[in-house]
Design a protein around this motif. Structure first.
Motif, PDB file in Angstrom:
ATOM      1  N   GLN A  89       0.824  -1.194   0.000  1.00 49.49           N
ATOM      2  CA  GLN A  89       0.000   0.000   0.000  1.00 49.49           C
ATOM      3  C   GLN A  89       0.868   1.259   0.000  1.00 49.49           C
ATOM      4  O   GLN A  89       0.398   2.349  -0.322  1.00 49.49           O
ATOM      5  CB  GLN A  89      -0.926  -0.006   1.216  1.00 49.49           C
ATOM      6  N   LEU A  90       2.132   1.111   0.355  1.00 53.68           N
ATOM      7  CA  LEU A  90       3.056   2.236   0.319  1.00 53.68           C
ATOM      8  C   LEU A  90       3.648   2.415  -1.076  1.00 53.68           C
ATOM      9  O   LEU A  90       4.507   3.268  -1.280  1.00 53.68           O
ATOM     10  CB  LEU A  90       4.185   2.013   1.333  1.00 53.68           C
ATOM     11  N   ASN A  91       3.179   1.582  -2.010  1.00 53.38           N
ATOM     12  CA  ASN A  91       3.584   1.689  -3.409  1.00 53.38           C
ATOM     13  C   ASN A  91       5.067   1.433  -3.640  1.00 53.38           C
ATOM     14  O   ASN A  91       5.676   2.046  -4.524  1.00 53.38           O
ATOM     15  CB  ASN A  91       3.203   3.069  -3.974  1.00 53.38           C
ATOM     16  N   SER A  92       5.626   0.533  -2.846  1.00 50.65           N
ATOM     17  CA  SER A  92       7.015   0.161  -3.066  1.00 50.65           C
ATOM     18  C   SER A  92       7.242  -1.262  -2.578  1.00 50.65           C
ATOM     19  O   SER A  92       6.414  -1.828  -1.852  1.00 50.65           O
ATOM     20  CB  SER A  92       7.954   1.126  -2.329  1.00 50.65           C
ATOM     21  N   LYS A 138      15.093  -0.840  -2.587  1.00 50.30           N
ATOM     22  CA  LYS A 138      13.721  -0.374  -2.627  1.00 50.30           C
ATOM     23  C   LYS A 138      13.380   0.120  -4.026  1.00 50.30           C
ATOM     24  O   LYS A 138      14.120   0.905  -4.615  1.00 50.30           O
ATOM     25  CB  LYS A 138      13.510   0.752  -1.610  1.00 50.30           C
ATOM     26  N   ILE A 139      12.227  -0.328  -4.532  1.00 56.43           N
ATOM     27  CA  ILE A 139      11.764   0.100  -5.849  1.00 56.43           C
ATOM     28  C   ILE A 139      10.343   0.635  -5.711  1.00 56.43           C
ATOM     29  O   ILE A 139       9.458  -0.041  -5.176  1.00 56.43           O
ATOM     30  CB  ILE A 139      11.793  -1.063  -6.851  1.00 56.43           C
ATOM     31  N   ASN A 140      10.134   1.847  -6.167  1.00 52.96           N
ATOM     32  CA  ASN A 140       8.796   2.423  -6.200  1.00 52.96           C
ATOM     33  C   ASN A 140       8.029   1.845  -7.383  1.00 52.96           C
ATOM     34  O   ASN A 140       8.526   1.838  -8.513  1.00 52.96           O
ATOM     35  CB  ASN A 140       8.870   3.946  -6.319  1.00 52.96           C
ATOM     36  N   LEU A 141       6.832   1.356  -7.118  1.00 49.31           N
ATOM     37  CA  LEU A 141       6.063   0.711  -8.178  1.00 49.31           C
ATOM     38  C   LEU A 141       5.781   1.649  -9.341  1.00 49.31           C
ATOM     39  O   LEU A 141       5.741   1.226 -10.500  1.00 49.31           O
ATOM     40  CB  LEU A 141       4.750   0.156  -7.614  1.00 49.31           C
ATOM     41  N   LYS A 142       5.590   2.905  -9.050  1.00 46.84           N
ATOM     42  CA  LYS A 142       5.278   3.866 -10.120  1.00 46.84           C
ATOM     43  C   LYS A 142       6.458   4.064 -11.076  1.00 46.84           C
ATOM     44  O   LYS A 142       6.284   4.569 -12.190  1.00 46.84           O
ATOM     45  CB  LYS A 142       4.873   5.209  -9.522  1.00 46.84           C
ATOM     46  N   ASP A 143       7.665   3.657 -10.655  1.00 43.73           N
ATOM     47  CA  ASP A 143       8.855   3.839 -11.482  1.00 43.73           C
ATOM     48  C   ASP A 143       9.102   2.661 -12.416  1.00 43.73           C
ATOM     49  O   ASP A 143       9.995   2.727 -13.277  1.00 43.73           O
ATOM     50  CB  ASP A 143      10.092   4.034 -10.595  1.00 43.73           C
ATOM     51  N   ILE A 171      13.658   0.072 -14.858  1.00 42.00           N
ATOM     52  CA  ILE A 171      13.459   1.351 -14.190  1.00 42.00           C
ATOM     53  C   ILE A 171      14.564   2.293 -14.658  1.00 42.00           C
ATOM     54  O   ILE A 171      15.566   1.852 -15.226  1.00 42.00           O
ATOM     55  CB  ILE A 171      13.495   1.224 -12.650  1.00 42.00           C
ATOM     56  N   LYS A 172      14.374   3.574 -14.413  1.00 44.10           N
ATOM     57  CA  LYS A 172      15.397   4.559 -14.771  1.00 44.10           C
ATOM     58  C   LYS A 172      16.211   4.900 -13.525  1.00 44.10           C
ATOM     59  O   LYS A 172      15.678   4.894 -12.419  1.00 44.10           O
ATOM     60  CB  LYS A 172      14.733   5.808 -15.353  1.00 44.10           C
ATOM     61  N   VAL A 205       3.496  -6.070 -17.250  1.00 43.13           N
ATOM     62  CA  VAL A 205       3.505  -4.636 -17.550  1.00 43.13           C
ATOM     63  C   VAL A 205       2.638  -3.879 -16.541  1.00 43.13           C
ATOM     64  O   VAL A 205       1.635  -4.400 -16.056  1.00 43.13           O
ATOM     65  CB  VAL A 205       3.000  -4.351 -18.982  1.00 43.13           C
ATOM     66  N   PRO A 206       3.039  -2.642 -16.213  1.00 40.03           N
ATOM     67  CA  PRO A 206       2.175  -1.777 -15.407  1.00 40.03           C
ATOM     68  C   PRO A 206       1.115  -1.171 -16.328  1.00 40.03           C
ATOM     69  O   PRO A 206       1.445  -0.585 -17.368  1.00 40.03           O
ATOM     70  CB  PRO A 206       3.140  -0.715 -14.886  1.00 40.03           C
ATOM     71  N   LEU A 207      -0.138  -1.313 -15.974  1.00 37.20           N
ATOM     72  CA  LEU A 207      -1.220  -0.868 -16.851  1.00 37.20           C
ATOM     73  C   LEU A 207      -1.139   0.619 -17.163  1.00 37.20           C
ATOM     74  O   LEU A 207      -1.457   1.049 -18.271  1.00 37.20           O
ATOM     75  CB  LEU A 207      -2.570  -1.215 -16.223  1.00 37.20           C
TER      76      LEU A 207
END
Length: 231
Positions: A126-129, A140-145, A160-161, A192-194
């Motif tokens: 839920q913390l998006n990582s 640590k990897i942020n899901l949005k990345d 990821i970048k 893939v991230p949608l």
């Protein structure tokens, strides 16, 4: 309670591991195996937290066995041959016990497993990582990345970048760690991230500028993307 099994072709080695496990209140040794094939079949239907796994066995090495497992629990390798240590750690073993090992050394390895399991359990998507193991460290990897997740033999490549990272994990295991509403498997080699899908058709999509095929077993992905696009 941490569940485990032990695999070793030597009954005396299994007897010693059983005695040690019985002294540790948070460790539950569910079964022991002298036959690796029986252990493999057991692990297809039963999930455990930890394996005690002998490396040198007649028909298959413990390292080969571990690499072939679809679901990979934590593993502590046991062997009489110190030359296997580097190879053991190359498959992200929690520890490596050189026979004959004393109870104190065994206990230290078990505590390392317990700490690692507690660390994984504390992760909150839920913390998006999430944290993954990269070069013997937790990253640590942020899901949005995440632009894309790709299978490469025994590893997966997380795009990821500024640069992708590799970790020893199956694509299926990674999929289980990700929120299903945000990430979807579209091929036996890709997740893939949608929100990163730029274009799509019934047999392919574009993610972060890369063309990804939609596998025949994942045809429902197209319907999912249609529903999200509100077409």
């Amino acid at each position: 309670m941490m569940t485990c099994i032990a695999i070793d072709d030597e009954p005396l080695a299994l007897q010693l591991i059983s005695q040690y496990c019985n002294k540790i209140p948070f460790l539950n040794l569910e079964k022991v195996f002298t036959n690796p094939d029986e252990a493999i079949e057991y692990l297809k239907t039963v999930t455990v937290d930890l394996l005690f796994l002998d490396i040198q066995m007649p028909d298959i090495t413990g390292i080969q066995l571990y690499k072939n497992l679809e679901k990979k629990p934590m593993v502590i390798f046991t062997t009489a041959y110190k030359d296997y240590a580097i190879e053991g750690f190359n498959v992200d073993a929690i520890d490596y016990l050189l026979k004959p090992f004393e109870y104190d050394r065994f206990l230290k390895a078990v505590y390392k497993s317990k700490e690692y399991l507690e660390f994984l359990s504390s992760q909150d998507l839920q913390l998006n990582s999430l944290y993954i193991k990269v070069n013997y460290e937790m990253m640590k990897i942020n899901l949005k990345d995440i632009d894309l997740i790709e299978a490469l033999d025994d590893y997966i490549k997380i795009h990821i970048k500024p640069a992708p990272v590799l970790t020893l994990m199956t694509l299926k295991t990674m999929q289980e760690k990700l929120p299903s509403k945000e990430f979807v498997r579209v091929h036996r080699s890709y997740i893939v991230p949608l929100h990163k899908v730029e274009k799509f058709s019934k047999n392919k999509l574009i993610v972060a500028g890369k063309e990804i095929p939609i596998g025949s077993s994942y045809a429902d992905v197209y319907d999912t993307l249609i529903s999200l696009s509100k077409i």
